[in-house]
Design a protein around this motif. Sequence first.
Motif, PDB file in Angstrom:
ATOM      1  N   LYS A  15       0.838  -1.210   0.000  1.00 33.62           N
ATOM      2  CA  LYS A  15       0.000   0.000   0.000  1.00 33.62           C
ATOM      3  C   LYS A  15       0.867   1.252   0.000  1.00 33.62           C
ATOM      4  O   LYS A  15       1.785   1.372   0.798  1.00 33.62           O
ATOM      5  CB  LYS A  15      -0.905  -0.012   1.243  1.00 33.62           C
ATOM      6  CG  LYS A  15      -1.632   1.303   1.491  1.00 33.62           C
ATOM      7  CD  LYS A  15      -2.698   1.160   2.561  1.00 33.62           C
ATOM      8  CE  LYS A  15      -3.188   2.519   3.029  1.00 33.62           C
ATOM      9  NZ  LYS A  15      -4.260   2.459   4.001  1.00 33.62           N
ATOM     10  N   GLY A  17      -1.108   4.277  -1.080  1.00 32.75           N
ATOM     11  CA  GLY A  17      -2.211   5.210  -0.803  1.00 32.75           C
ATOM     12  C   GLY A  17      -3.552   4.548  -1.022  1.00 32.75           C
ATOM     13  O   GLY A  17      -3.694   3.313  -0.907  1.00 32.75           O
ATOM     14  N   GLY A  18      -4.533   5.375  -1.382  1.00 34.41           N
ATOM     15  CA  GLY A  18      -5.914   4.912  -1.477  1.00 34.41           C
ATOM     16  C   GLY A  18      -6.150   3.814  -2.510  1.00 34.41           C
ATOM     17  O   GLY A  18      -7.068   3.004  -2.341  1.00 34.41           O
ATOM     18  N   LEU A  19      -5.328   3.765  -3.565  1.00 32.12           N
ATOM     19  CA  LEU A  19      -5.481   2.713  -4.581  1.00 32.12           C
ATOM     20  C   LEU A  19      -5.493   1.330  -3.926  1.00 32.12           C
ATOM     21  O   LEU A  19      -6.329   0.476  -4.248  1.00 32.12           O
ATOM     22  CB  LEU A  19      -4.334   2.830  -5.602  1.00 32.12           C
ATOM     23  CG  LEU A  19      -4.171   1.687  -6.607  1.00 32.12           C
ATOM     24  CD1 LEU A  19      -5.381   1.570  -7.510  1.00 32.12           C
ATOM     25  CD2 LEU A  19      -2.912   1.903  -7.456  1.00 32.12           C
ATOM     26  N   TRP A 249     -12.003  -1.002   8.631  1.00 30.26           N
ATOM     27  CA  TRP A 249     -12.161   0.331   9.207  1.00 30.26           C
ATOM     28  C   TRP A 249     -13.466   0.444  10.000  1.00 30.26           C
ATOM     29  O   TRP A 249     -14.424   1.058   9.541  1.00 30.26           O
ATOM     30  CB  TRP A 249     -12.124   1.385   8.102  1.00 30.26           C
ATOM     31  CG  TRP A 249     -10.807   1.458   7.395  1.00 30.26           C
ATOM     32  CD1 TRP A 249     -10.486   0.862   6.214  1.00 30.26           C
ATOM     33  CD2 TRP A 249      -9.626   2.153   7.822  1.00 30.26           C
ATOM     34  NE1 TRP A 249      -9.188   1.146   5.874  1.00 30.26           N
ATOM     35  CE2 TRP A 249      -8.632   1.946   6.844  1.00 30.26           C
ATOM     36  CE3 TRP A 249      -9.307   2.945   8.932  1.00 30.26           C
ATOM     37  CZ2 TRP A 249      -7.348   2.484   6.943  1.00 30.26           C
ATOM     38  CZ3 TRP A 249      -8.027   3.485   9.022  1.00 30.26           C
ATOM     39  CH2 TRP A 249      -7.070   3.252   8.038  1.00 30.26           C
ATOM     40  N   ILE A 293      -3.243  13.060   8.087  1.00 30.75           N
ATOM     41  CA  ILE A 293      -2.621  11.767   7.755  1.00 30.75           C
ATOM     42  C   ILE A 293      -2.523  11.709   6.241  1.00 30.75           C
ATOM     43  O   ILE A 293      -3.556  11.769   5.553  1.00 30.75           O
ATOM     44  CB  ILE A 293      -3.494  10.586   8.247  1.00 30.75           C
ATOM     45  CG1 ILE A 293      -3.709  10.660   9.763  1.00 30.75           C
ATOM     46  CG2 ILE A 293      -2.883   9.233   7.839  1.00 30.75           C
ATOM     47  CD1 ILE A 293      -4.834   9.783  10.286  1.00 30.75           C
ATOM     48  N   LYS A 300      -2.285  17.681  -1.692  1.00 34.08           N
ATOM     49  CA  LYS A 300      -2.928  17.619  -0.367  1.00 34.08           C
ATOM     50  C   LYS A 300      -2.851  18.962   0.359  1.00 34.08           C
ATOM     51  O   LYS A 300      -3.247  19.063   1.521  1.00 34.08           O
ATOM     52  CB  LYS A 300      -2.259  16.538   0.493  1.00 34.08           C
ATOM     53  CG  LYS A 300      -2.233  15.149  -0.124  1.00 34.08           C
ATOM     54  CD  LYS A 300      -3.566  14.446  -0.020  1.00 34.08           C
ATOM     55  CE  LYS A 300      -3.542  13.072  -0.682  1.00 34.08           C
ATOM     56  NZ  LYS A 300      -4.858  12.516  -0.913  1.00 34.08           N
ATOM     57  N   LEU A 323       0.911  12.981  10.539  1.00 37.66           N
ATOM     58  CA  LEU A 323       1.571  11.726  10.142  1.00 37.66           C
ATOM     59  C   LEU A 323       1.676  11.721   8.624  1.00 37.66           C
ATOM     60  O   LEU A 323       0.662  11.816   7.923  1.00 37.66           O
ATOM     61  CB  LEU A 323       0.726  10.534  10.611  1.00 37.66           C
ATOM     62  CG  LEU A 323       1.020   9.166   9.968  1.00 37.66           C
ATOM     63  CD1 LEU A 323       2.427   8.682  10.295  1.00 37.66           C
ATOM     64  CD2 LEU A 323      -0.003   8.119  10.449  1.00 37.66           C
ATOM     65  N   GLY A 324       2.886  11.624   8.112  1.00 37.87           N
ATOM     66  CA  GLY A 324       3.007  11.581   6.652  1.00 37.87           C
ATOM     67  C   GLY A 324       4.431  11.776   6.212  1.00 37.87           C
ATOM     68  O   GLY A 324       5.322  12.051   7.015  1.00 37.87           O
ATOM     69  N   GLU A 350       0.792   2.430   9.621  1.00 36.53           N
ATOM     70  CA  GLU A 350      -0.625   2.062   9.483  1.00 36.53           C
ATOM     71  C   GLU A 350      -1.338   2.048  10.847  1.00 36.53           C
ATOM     72  O   GLU A 350      -2.432   2.577  10.987  1.00 36.53           O
ATOM     73  CB  GLU A 350      -0.683   0.671   8.814  1.00 36.53           C
ATOM     74  CG  GLU A 350      -2.039   0.230   8.346  1.00 36.53           C
ATOM     75  CD  GLU A 350      -2.511   0.873   7.038  1.00 36.53           C
ATOM     76  OE1 GLU A 350      -1.681   1.324   6.225  1.00 36.53           O
ATOM     77  OE2 GLU A 350      -3.735   0.940   6.860  1.00 36.53           O
ATOM     78  N   ALA A 353      -1.930   5.464  12.186  1.00 36.18           N
ATOM     79  CA  ALA A 353      -3.009   6.119  11.437  1.00 36.18           C
ATOM     80  C   ALA A 353      -4.362   5.738  12.047  1.00 36.18           C
ATOM     81  O   ALA A 353      -5.210   6.599  12.298  1.00 36.18           O
ATOM     82  CB  ALA A 353      -2.952   5.733   9.961  1.00 36.18           C
ATOM     83  N   GLU A 370      -8.563  16.080  -4.897  1.00 33.32           N
ATOM     84  CA  GLU A 370      -8.879  14.895  -4.095  1.00 33.32           C
ATOM     85  C   GLU A 370      -9.843  14.015  -4.891  1.00 33.32           C
ATOM     86  O   GLU A 370     -11.061  14.218  -4.855  1.00 33.32           O
ATOM     87  CB  GLU A 370      -9.478  15.299  -2.747  1.00 33.32           C
ATOM     88  CG  GLU A 370      -9.487  14.202  -1.704  1.00 33.32           C
ATOM     89  CD  GLU A 370      -8.098  13.624  -1.419  1.00 33.32           C
ATOM     90  OE1 GLU A 370      -7.799  12.562  -2.020  1.00 33.32           O
ATOM     91  OE2 GLU A 370      -7.321  14.197  -0.647  1.00 33.32           O
ATOM     92  N   GLY A 373     -10.702  10.497  -1.902  1.00 28.74           N
ATOM     93  CA  GLY A 373     -10.345  10.719  -0.506  1.00 28.74           C
ATOM     94  C   GLY A 373     -11.034   9.653   0.321  1.00 28.74           C
ATOM     95  O   GLY A 373     -12.263   9.509   0.283  1.00 28.74           O
ATOM     96  N   LEU A 374     -10.221   8.881   1.025  1.00 23.85           N
ATOM     97  CA  LEU A 374     -10.798   7.868   1.911  1.00 23.85           C
ATOM     98  C   LEU A 374     -10.726   8.352   3.352  1.00 23.85           C
ATOM     99  O   LEU A 374     -11.585   8.037   4.169  1.00 23.85           O
ATOM    100  CB  LEU A 374     -10.017   6.556   1.757  1.00 23.85           C
ATOM    101  CG  LEU A 374     -10.120   5.898   0.384  1.00 23.85           C
ATOM    102  CD1 LEU A 374      -9.105   4.786   0.223  1.00 23.85           C
ATOM    103  CD2 LEU A 374     -11.536   5.359   0.164  1.00 23.85           C
ATOM    104  N   ASN A 375      -9.690   9.151   3.621  1.00 25.73           N
ATOM    105  CA  ASN A 375      -9.453   9.569   5.014  1.00 25.73           C
ATOM    106  C   ASN A 375     -10.680  10.220   5.654  1.00 25.73           C
ATOM    107  O   ASN A 375     -10.969   9.991   6.820  1.00 25.73           O
ATOM    108  CB  ASN A 375      -8.291  10.569   5.068  1.00 25.73           C
ATOM    109  CG  ASN A 375      -7.010   9.989   4.529  1.00 25.73           C
ATOM    110  OD1 ASN A 375      -7.041   8.997   3.799  1.00 25.73           O
ATOM    111  ND2 ASN A 375      -5.893  10.581   4.868  1.00 25.73           N
ATOM    112  N   TYR A 378     -13.023   7.497   6.631  1.00 22.52           N
ATOM    113  CA  TYR A 378     -12.543   6.777   7.826  1.00 22.52           C
ATOM    114  C   TYR A 378     -12.791   7.634   9.062  1.00 22.52           C
ATOM    115  O   TYR A 378     -13.246   7.139  10.098  1.00 22.52           O
ATOM    116  CB  TYR A 378     -11.039   6.482   7.737  1.00 22.52           C
ATOM    117  CG  TYR A 378     -10.631   5.589   6.581  1.00 22.52           C
ATOM    118  CD1 TYR A 378     -11.467   4.575   6.127  1.00 22.52           C
ATOM    119  CD2 TYR A 378      -9.400   5.743   5.956  1.00 22.52           C
ATOM    120  CE1 TYR A 378     -11.094   3.765   5.075  1.00 22.52           C
ATOM    121  CE2 TYR A 378      -9.010   4.924   4.906  1.00 22.52           C
ATOM    122  CZ  TYR A 378      -9.869   3.938   4.461  1.00 22.52           C
ATOM    123  OH  TYR A 378      -9.494   3.135   3.420  1.00 22.52           O
TER     124      TYR A 378
END
Length: 465
Positions: A15, A17-19, A249, A293, A300, A323-324, A350, A353, A370, A373-375, A378
Motif C-alpha cells: 500500500k 495510498g488509497g489505490l 475500518w 494523515i 494535499k 503523520l506523513g 498504518e 493512522a 482529491e 479521498g478515503l481519510n 474513515y
Amino acid sequence: MNILHISAECYPIAKVGGLADVVGALPKYQKELGTKSSVVMPFYNNKFTQENSFEKIHEGYIALGHKYYNFKVLKLTDHPLGFDLFCIDIPDLIYKNYVYSNDDTERFLAFQIATLDWVLTFKEKPDIIHTHDHHTGLIPFMMLQSFKYETLKAIPTVLTIHNAQYQGWFTHEKVHLIPPFNFDKVGLIDWSGAINSLASAIKCAWNVTTVSPSYMEELKLKANGLEDLLNHESPKCIGILNGIDCNVWSPETDEKLIKNYTTSSVISGKHVHKKWLCEEFHLDIKKPLFVFIGRLVGEKGADLFPEIFEQALIGNNISILLLGSGHKETEEKLTKLPRKNFNTFIGYDEKLAHIMYAGADFLLMPSRVEPCGLNQMYSLRYGTVPVVNAIGGLKDTIIDIEQEGGFGIVHSGVTVEKVTTAIAKATAYYSKKGFLKNLKKIMEIDHSWNNSAKEYVHLYKSLKN
Ligand code: ADP
C-alpha cells in the motif's frame, strides 16, 4: 461473472495510498454480489510477501523488447482476503523493496505483459478486465492491438482513474518494449508526442470510471493535460464514489485500536486514544486535537502546512499532530516548527493512522485535488469531524455544519487564511453543545462499499450486453 482486477497496489499486500485500499476491498464486496472477482498485482519484496505463503500456479517468460525475463504467477494461500490474489513474480525487475521508483516504465510494462500472457493460457477467460491507474494503462491497448493478444480482443475492459496527475509517460524510443502491434494505431498510445499510458487507457478501455462523480467533472476542466481527451471520451466516462472497507475500518472491531468502541461508547472510546496520542506526542489533552494523515504533496495542500500550523497555533488553544511523508522541503520545515502543541511523525505507520482516526477531534484535508479521498470517510466512521476543502470526493461526501444536514467543516479554496479560518470555526464548534451529538451522527453515515460495488457490477453487466 468473472472479474479480473489488475493493479500495482492492493491492501494489505502493498500500500502506498488509497489505490491499495480500494483494490483490497472492492473485489470482496463484488463477490458478495455474486461475481467472482480476483486481483493480479506485482510480487514485491516486502514484509507481507516475506511473511506469507504463496503457491506457484504458472510460469513462463516474457519478451520486453529484445530482453527475455522468466516470470511466475504466485497465488496467496495463507491469508484469507475474501477474494483470490495472484502476484506476478519477475525476480530481476519487480521484486524490489519499493512499489514506485524511476524504473517504473520497464517494471510495469513487464507486469502488464506477463499478466496478459498468463490470461492467454486461461481455458475460461475473464468476463471483464478491470485496470487501475496508469501502471496498468497499456492493457486495454495491447488487448486490442498487439497481435499476440488477438484472442483477448472481445473482453470488455474498464479503467478506473484513481489519480490523473500521474500518467505513466515514456518516450517513443521505448515503443519496442510493447508487444508488436499494427503501427498505424500508434496514435492510440500517444498524447502530446509521448507515450502516455493513462491517455491510452482512456482511449482504449470500453469504459472509464473515476472514484467520485465530482472528480470526473473536475478532470474535464483540469487533468494535467488530458482535459480535451476526457471531454472527447465523456460518453463512456462515469464517476463512482469509493466506499470504505468496514471489515478493516470499524472502531467496533479494529484490531489496531487500543480499545474498541461503538456509537454508545464513542466518548470514552475516543478519550482512550486521545490520551495515548497526547502522552506519546506531548500534547495537551484538554485542547481540541487536529490531525493530518497522508502524503506531503501539493495535491494535499501540504506545502502550506508550516505556515498554516504556525498561524493556527498562535492562540495556544489547539493541538496538531501530523503523520506523513513526501516533499523533503515540507518535511524539513515541519520538523523545525516549535514543538509546542504540535508534533509530527514523518513516515508511514498504518497502526498509528488507525489510532489517530480514533483519537483526533478533527481531521484536516485541505486538498487542492482529491479524486475521492478515503481519510474523510474513515474519520467519520471513527467519530472525528473532517475539515475539508470542497473539491472532488470531499465535495461529494462532506456537508458543512452551517448547511442543512451538515456535520463537517467545509472551506472553499486552499489558502493559509481559508484553512486557518476553518480551523478557528472547528475550534469554536468543539465547545458547542451539539459537538458530541454530532460524533454519533457521523459514525452512522453509511460509506460502505455496498452501493458502489453494485454500481460497478451494473456497469460490467452493461458492457457484457
Ligand atoms: P491518496 O491515495 O491520494 O494518498 P486517499 O485518501 O485516497 O489518498 O488514501 C490514503 C490512504 O493512505 C489512507 O488509508 C490513509 O490512512 C493512508 N495513509 C497515507 N499516508 C499515510 C501514512 N503516512 N501512514 C499511514 N497511513 C497513511
